[in-house]
Each structure stands twice: as structure tokens, then as C-alpha cells.
Enzyme design. Structure first.
Site, PDB file in Angstrom:
ATOM      1  N   ASP A   8       5.217   2.682   2.326  1.00 48.39           N
ATOM      2  CA  ASP A   8       4.215   3.335   1.466  1.00 48.39           C
ATOM      3  C   ASP A   8       4.381   4.857   1.552  1.00 48.39           C
ATOM      4  O   ASP A   8       3.474   5.568   1.985  1.00 48.39           O
ATOM      5  CB  ASP A   8       2.787   2.919   1.874  1.00 48.39           C
ATOM      6  CG  ASP A   8       2.444   3.272   3.324  1.00 48.39           C
ATOM      7  OD1 ASP A   8       1.240   3.451   3.606  1.00 48.39           O
ATOM      8  OD2 ASP A   8       3.363   3.396   4.158  1.00 48.39           O
ATOM      9  N   HIS A 238       5.123   7.720  13.625  1.00 50.12           N
ATOM     10  CA  HIS A 238       4.788   6.298  13.608  1.00 50.12           C
ATOM     11  C   HIS A 238       5.924   5.441  13.038  1.00 50.12           C
ATOM     12  O   HIS A 238       6.406   4.504  13.687  1.00 50.12           O
ATOM     13  CB  HIS A 238       3.533   6.073  12.750  1.00 50.12           C
ATOM     14  CG  HIS A 238       2.335   6.842  13.184  1.00 50.12           C
ATOM     15  ND1 HIS A 238       1.655   6.616  14.359  1.00 50.12           N
ATOM     16  CD2 HIS A 238       1.671   7.861  12.573  1.00 50.12           C
ATOM     17  CE1 HIS A 238       0.628   7.445  14.459  1.00 50.12           C
ATOM     18  NE2 HIS A 238       0.613   8.220  13.400  1.00 50.12           N
TER      19      HIS A 238
HETATM   20  O1  RIB Z   1      -1.243   4.369  11.209  1.00 54.43           O
HETATM   21  C1  RIB Z   1      -0.016   4.944  10.843  1.00 54.43           C
HETATM   22  C2  RIB Z   1       0.564   4.240   9.651  1.00 54.43           C
HETATM   23  O2  RIB Z   1      -0.290   4.398   8.525  1.00 54.43           O
HETATM   24  C3  RIB Z   1       1.924   4.842   9.217  1.00 54.43           C
HETATM   25  O3  RIB Z   1       2.719   3.842   8.656  1.00 54.43           O
HETATM   26  C4  RIB Z   1       1.536   5.834   8.172  1.00 54.43           C
HETATM   27  O4  RIB Z   1       2.562   6.052   7.214  1.00 54.43           O
HETATM   28  C5  RIB Z   1       0.385   5.122   7.505  1.00 54.43           C
HETATM   29  O5  RIB Z   1       0.938   4.214   6.571  1.00 54.43           O
HETATM   30 CA    CA Z   2       3.704   4.133   6.424  1.00 53.24          CA
END
Ligand code: RIB
Ligand code: CA
Length: 303
Positions: A8, A238
Site C-alpha cells: 500500500d 517496518h
Molecule cells: O504499521 C506499519 C504498517 O502500516 C506499514 O506497512 C506501513 O506502511 C503501514 O502500512
Molecule cells: Ca505498508
């Protein structure tokens, strides 16, 4: 390793896709897109724009625009910006989406590369659940599913108990964990130990002025959010941490447990250990400095 990233994009997604493009161990064969940091049509546009900047001609198969059980979705645009790339707007449409939906593309590609395909899901899990519903053999055809999501033994980031990707489609996530493929869960338990600081982006941009400069440009918005919301001097890697977990498992400590997701209520999206469910590997420790160093070393090989 053959890899599809379900994404995303999203600023840390863009970093993860750039890492995958640079990593010699990864054969990135396509992207599937999902709502989350932004609306799914913007995820698809951003993904195609990013692949163009990376010089990659890869399929982008668009996925779900809504979570299970919902008839609307509104992104938290104060995190990744109004169009998913921070202050950058009016991002050009490059090319077109693949003819297949994300779920169809995931199922067909897993069948075509039986036992060889790793899927790294770095957004809500709606497309993964859809692929499992579409093809009952999808889970068994995968080599592994690596999920950026969850907060099993630590607090959440979108609520006190839930991590954003799981929270944004708790029903789909719980369906995936009920009968999971071979799965590794890369949650906030480890991804908040891999912060990327403003100075890291400066170094990236100085060595890799095009891609590094682009990531620095779009990350300012994200860095400001982390500073204001959490008093942190850096943003969570992340999604890159999840992609690195696909090829560098020794950098992680894991425990095995089944996972149940709270589908409703105050704890919606919480990822709770549940020994009555098939076990997945939950990352509980990471060489955070090593992940940051590996990310920089690889992405600075890009122009
Ligand atoms: O909590 C972090 C996640 O949420 C990551 O994938 C960031 O891109 C959002 O999608
Ligand atoms: Ca993400």
C-alpha cells in the site's frame, strides 16, 4: 528467491520496494496493491511510478479497495500524506495495471511457481484472504508468507493494542491466521527496533541521488509524523524489515504460536497468541542496527 510484494505505497513501502529491487538474493516478479496508507487506485499508481523510477518493467495487479465488512475506507493521510508519498502530489500515471486482480495474480503465480514463491504482505491482508478464498491450494502452493503486521508482545501503533495493517482489515487478517500458509510475522515487536533517522536519509541521498533523493524527499512528511506523534528521531523501517526477513532469517529471533485477531470491539486488530490455531513464526528479536545497515548498503547501489 521469487518474491511478490503486496503493498500500500506508502513511504516505508516505497523504501521496501527499492530494497527488493537492489537485493541480489531477490527476484522481484511483481507487485499487488491494496488500500491502506492510501486508496488502492493511488497505491497502484504509486507502485507503477516507483517501478518506473527503478527501471523495472513488472506487473502491478490491483487488489481490494475496501476491508471485509466495510462499505467505506478513509486512509489516515496524516501519516503518509494525501496521496501516499508525503508532500508529493500529482504523481503521474505510468503504464496500466495488470489485467488480473491481485487475488487472481497471487493465486495464479503461486500455482505457476509451486513451492518457490514468497509473498511479502506489507499492507492490510485483504488480498491474501481473497487469494485463499479464490484458490484453496494457494496457501499450500506458497513457499512462505511474510507479513509486516501485528503487535504480539508489544503495544500497537494505531490503537493501544493493534498494529495498522492488521487493524485496517481485522476480519481478513483473522481469516488468514485461522489456516495460515507457512508464515513469518514481522510486527512492531521488531520493526520499531529498526528506526531510520534523518541523517540516514541524507547519506542515502548523497550516495544515490536519484532513488535515495526520492526516498529522502517523500520521507520528510513521515519523519515529521514520527517526531510529533511519538517524539522519535526516525521512522520505522517496518516494510523493509519484513522484506529483509524474507532472505535474512538469522537476523531475527522467533517464537512459534498460533495467532488470533480480535475482529471487533476496543481491541479490534489485536494479534493474540492462541495455541488452538496452527503455529506461525512470530519475530520477537532483531539485529536492528544490522537491518538498517543492510538496507543502506543495498539501496545505495541504486542510482
Ligand atoms: O504499521 C506499519 C504498517 O502500516 C506499514 O506497512 C506501513 O506502511 C503501514 O502500512
Ligand atoms: Ca505498508
Amino acid at each position: 528467491m521469487k518474491l511478490i510484494i503486496d503493498t500500500d505505497p506508502g513511504i516505508d513501502d516505497a523504501m521496501a520496494i527499492a530494497y527488493a529491487a537492489a537485493a541480489p538474493e531477490i527476484d522481484l516478479i511483481g507487485l499487488t496493491t491494496i488500500f491502506g496508507n492510501t486508496h488502492v487506485h493511488q497505491s497502484s499508481r504509486n507502485a507503477r511510478y516507483l517501478l518506473h523510477r527503478l527501471g523495472l518493467d513488472l506487473p502491478v495487479a490491483e487488489g481490494a479497495h475496501l476491508p471485509y465488512g466495510a462499505d467505506t475506507y478513509q486512509p489516515s493521510d496524516f501519516v503518509h500524506g494525501p496521496e501516499g508519498f508525503g508532500d508529493l502530489t500529482d504523481i503521474p500515471q505510468i503504464g496500466a495495471n495488470h489485467d488480473l486482480s491481485a487475488a487472481e495474480y497471487l493465486a495464479e503465480t503461486a500455482r505457476q511457481h509451486k513451492g518457490e514463491l514468497v509473498v511479502c504482505a506489507i499492507g492490510p491482508l485483504t488480498n491474501i484472504a481473497d487469494a485463499m478464498r479464490l484458490d484453496p491450494e494457494f496457501a499450500g502452493n506458497l513457499k512462505r508468507l511474510v507479513i509486516m503486521g501485528g503487535a504480539v508482545y508489544c503495544p500497537g501503533n494505531i490503537t493501544a493494542q493493534a498494529e495498522a495493517n492488521i487493524y485496517h482489515d481485522a476480519l481478513a487478517a483473522d481469516e488468514v491466521f485461522a489456516t495460515p500458509p507457512e508464515t513469518v510475522l514481522v510486527g512492531l515487536d521488531v520493526t520499531l527496533k529498526t528506526l531510520y533517522a534523518p541523517g540516514d536519509f541524507e547519506a542515502l541521498a548523497s550516495i544515490s541521488p536519484d532513488m535515495g533523493g526520492f526516498l529522502r524527499q517523500i520521507s520528510q512528511f513521515y519523519l515529521n509524523f514520527y517526531k510529533q506523534a511519538g517524539g522519535l528521531d526516525g521512522c520505522g523501517l517496518h516494510d523493509s524489515t519484513a522484506v529483509i526477513a524474507c532472505t535474512h532469517e538469522p537476523m531475527f529471533e522467533t517464537v512459534e504460536t498460533g495467532i488470533r485477531v480480535d475482529r471487533h470491539g476496543d481491541g479490534m486488530g489485536a494479534t493474540r497468541p492462541d495455541t488452538s490455531r496452527p503455529p506461525v513464526r512470530v519475530c520477537t528479536g532483531v539485529d536492528g542496527a544490522g537491518v538498517v545497515r543492510l538496507f543502506t548498503d543495498r539501496v545505495t547501489t541504486l542510482r
